[in-house]
Design a protein around this motif. Structure first.
Motif, PDB file in Angstrom:
ATOM      1  N   LEU A  82       4.082   5.139  -0.394  1.00 51.04           N
ATOM      2  CA  LEU A  82       5.026   5.208  -1.502  1.00 51.04           C
ATOM      3  C   LEU A  82       4.917   6.551  -2.216  1.00 51.04           C
ATOM      4  N   ALA A  83       3.680   7.022  -2.427  1.00 52.73           N
ATOM      5  CA  ALA A  83       3.482   8.320  -3.073  1.00 52.73           C
ATOM      6  C   ALA A  83       4.077   9.448  -2.237  1.00 52.73           C
ATOM      7  N   GLU A  84       3.913   9.370  -0.932  1.00 55.78           N
ATOM      8  CA  GLU A  84       4.458  10.420  -0.067  1.00 55.78           C
ATOM      9  C   GLU A  84       5.978  10.388  -0.052  1.00 55.78           C
ATOM     10  N   ALA A  85       6.567   9.196   0.024  1.00 57.21           N
ATOM     11  CA  ALA A  85       8.028   9.097   0.093  1.00 57.21           C
ATOM     12  C   ALA A  85       8.685   9.568  -1.192  1.00 57.21           C
ATOM     13  N   LEU A  86       8.044   9.318  -2.342  1.00 58.72           N
ATOM     14  CA  LEU A  86       8.618   9.697  -3.637  1.00 58.72           C
ATOM     15  C   LEU A  86       8.079  11.032  -4.144  1.00 58.72           C
TER      16      LEU A  86
END
Length: 698
Positions: free
Chosen positions: A390-394
């Motif tokens: 989630l951190a990487e995608a956002l």
């Protein structure tokens, strides 16, 4: 923080027994303990950190203050320690949590016509509980066998009330598995006595009852009442079959709780077998982290405090068999005796059946710990992977350890509400959930509602920060004797976190671009710049971020991240729609009777509880309404007049979902007015936007 910075002077600490608590810089209680000698115990925490256990090191360096309360006896220390642990939920105390919600067989002896049913959750006063059982089907199977002998009521309040109104019992009444008190076939006194006999049998006092039935069977046979004798013979068979389901483990008919632990350096699993009348009546299990440096005896003491702290009377058995005796055995035994109101024996079994049963319980605990480790390893891996994805995608710098999700719920623009759910480390934190009623406008405008909710949430957060900063400034310029201190996100009056104390790293809104834009605007107006925002649209599960015309496409390898977002969004939707339905139900029932003179909230609730719905109330006459306790003839006339002038409105239909809500959808359950599930209807067929539909010719 260096423990020496808040270490009390040795002369300040009394040598009396008492309870102490460590607090962090924000005022949150992080550890609670008790001691026979407060000075000796507290001094052990303020030594060279290298000599302390790693868990104790973590606790004393997290804390920034310590205080204590002196008590008269060790029993009072036990009680106060339990109360503080329950109130403050300290992070460094061992807390036993159920690995599942166990059902119990409950008999509501506090009702006029007691009911036998499956119950979960905390125990209610006036209800007899048996169990807990491993599975609900085990309770229903046992209950089905015993109903032919003890035909007590098992139906819900709604079914019971309907049967009384129509004058016919339900199916169980016709087949002999209910005494049918709803139709007057048995008086309230006789039915209560029947329920008492059922409770006595379930409590283990089975021998005298079976002998009594056998004696009645022989007397019936001698009197040539062969049908009655045959029925009693079948009753004995049913009772015997029910008893066979619980093997005898103690031949002396002992009532005992047998407890065993399985532990390693990080976690502890506890299993308990409830033995009543010599038979195993239930089983429960807990798994907890070892967040404090304690041995097996201390673990047993903490467990007994949390297990029996809310229990009274026969819920505390005569014997408690444990794997190790706590240091304060005498005080703990006295405390248990006070809870039971009779003698309780706390001991370690050494030989015989009790030792063998405890070994069986210990094997169950070891197996539960192994299963928990396997399950937890999988959960931790999946949650860590989801947060990282989630951190990487956002494009976040770090994984979002605190996520807040907001959802709007309404029915065609009426009763507009919103929900806020909180996930920390990928798990729901329900104590932080909040709900909102939209106040600034009426109608259907989800982006505007989202803007209002986020504005209120962060306005409260900012105001708390400003107030705390002012308190810090005042405390810095004031003398220490003034008592001013920085409470941070902790309420100084209750010691609990304030309503909006901690900001999230990520905000998820249920919706697409409009909702995301409204959320970003609210954050900008509040001056919050370090929180990431995204939206999750229901239709295609698209992830929207601010300033982008197209949704973020999570790669196939990021399935865990999307699953977590869906879970958070679904939880927010559930919480919002539950609140909306409760408000809608209250509006439906209250609006029709609000203007009746002399009819207050209590009597209005009694009227609705008596009739069950507005539709039935409209059909009732004045004489029927006066049968409600507290309703006189003048008030009944006013009710009839009010309902006559207020014609029933057409049912509301949600064209998007097909929900239809009518007056008769309101029922009374256990004295509380609730709404039934909406009845789906088929919406009218519509043409797709932008063109017509051509039908194929036959």
């Amino acid at each position: 923080m260096d423990p020496s910075s808040y270490r009390p002077a040795p002369g300040q600490i009394p040598t009396s027994p008492g309870v102490y608590r460590f607090s962090d810089e924000h005022g949150r209680v992080v550890y609670v303990g008790k001691a026979k000698n407060l000075r000796a115990r507290l001094s052990s925490y303020f030594q060279d950190l290298a000599n302390l256990h790693p868990r104790t090191q973590s606790m004393v360096t997290t804390a920034s203050a310590v205080d204590w309360t002196v008590v008269g006896t060790e029993v009072e220390a036990l009680q106060l320690e339990y109360s503080w642990i329950k109130e403050f939920d300290p992070r460094f105390n061992v807390k036993y949590r159920d690995d599942k919600s166990y059902p119990s067989l409950a008999v509501t002896l506090d009702e006029e016509f007691p009911r036998a049913q499956v119950m979960r959750g905390p125990h209610r006063k006036g209800v007899r509980y048996f169990g807990p059982y491993g599975h609900a089907w085990a309770i229903r199977e046992t209950l089905d066998l015993l109903l032919r002998v003890f035909p007590v009521r098992t139906c819900s309040a709604g079914v019971f009330k309907n049967a009384r109104q129509v004058g016919r019992p339900c199916l169980l009444g016709y087949i002999g598995k209910c005494a049918a008190p709803c139709t007057g076939k048995i008086s309230a006194e006789d039915h209560h006595a029947l329920a008492e006999d059922f409770c006595e049998f379930m409590a283990g006092r089975t021998g005298p009852y079976i002998k009594r039935v056998e004696r009645e069977m022989k007397q019936a046979a001698q009197a040539m009442e062969y049908e009655k004798a045959a029925r009693l013979r079948d009753d004995i068979t049913a009772l015997t079959r029910a008893l066979e389901k619980n093997a005898i483990v103690f031949g002396d008919g002992t009532d005992a709780d047998v407890i065993a632990l399985a532990e390693d350096e990080l976690e502890v699993a506890v299993q308990i077998f409830h033995v009543r009348g010599g038979r195993v009546r239930g089983q429960r299990g807990w798994v907890t982290e070892r967040v404090e440096d304690v041995d097996t005896a201390d673990l047993v003491e903490h467990f007994l405090q949390q297990l029996y702290g809310e229990q009274r009377g026969e819920a505390v058995p005569r014997e408690v068999l444990v794997p190790a005796l706590p240091a304060d055995t005498a005080a703990l035994t006295q405390w248990l005796c006070e809870l039971r109101g009779a003698k309780v024996e706390l001991r370690v079994p050494q030989r015989g059946d009790k030792k063998s049963l405890q070994e069986t319980v210990q094997r169950n605990a070891a197996q539960a710990l192994n299963l928990h480790k396997l399950r937890r390893a999988g959960d931790l891996t999946a949650r860590s992977l989801a947060l990282q994805q989630l951190a990487e995608a956002l494009e976040m710098d770090t994984a979002p350890l605190r996520i807040e999700c907001f959802d709007i719920s309404h029915l065609q623009g009426t009763e507009v509400v919103a929900s806020m759910v909180v996930f920390e480390d990928g798990l729901p934190r329900k104590s932080e959930y909040r709900r909102f009623a939209i106040k600034t406008f009426e109608g259907q405008d989800d982006p505007r509602a989202m803007h209002e909710v986020l504005t209120r949430r962060f306005r409260r957060y900012k105001s708390d920060l400003a107030r705390d900063a002012a308190a810090d400034a005042a405390a810095a310029g004031a003398d220490e004797a003034d008592g001013a201190e920085n409470t941070g996100p902790i309420d100084p009056e209750t010691g609990r976190p304030k309503r909006f104390a901690y900001p999230p790293q990520l905000i998820v809104v249920d919706g697409g671009q409009p909702q995301v834009a409204a959320a970003v605007r609210a954050l900008e107006e509040a001056g919050v710049v370090d929180v990431t925002v995204c939206g999750l649209a229901k239709r295609l599960e698209e992830v929207w971020v601010p300033g982008e015309d197209d949704p973020v496409v999570l790669p196939r390898s990021s399935g865990e991240a999307l699953l977590m977002l869906q879970r958070i969004r679904d939880e927010a939707h559930r919480f919002a729609i539950t609140y909306h339905r409760s408000k809608r139900s209250k509006a439906m029932t209250a609006s029709a009777l609000d203007d009746v003179p002399g009819l207050g909230a209590t009597r209005r609730k009694a009227v609705l509880a008596h009739f069950g719905s507005l539709k039935r109330l409209r059909a009732a006459g004045i004489e029927q309404i006066t049968e409600v306790p507290g309703i006189g003839r003048a008030t009944a006339v006013a009710i009839v007049a009010a309902l006559a002038t207020r014609a029933p409105s057409a049912p509301a239909v949600n064209t998007a979902t097909g929900e239809i809500i009518e007056d008769d959808a309101v029922v009374v359950v256990d004295g509380a007015v609730e709404a039934d599930e909406a009845v789906p209807v088929v919406p009218p067929r519509q043409e797709p936007a932008g063109g017509s539909v051509e039908l194929a010719q036959p």
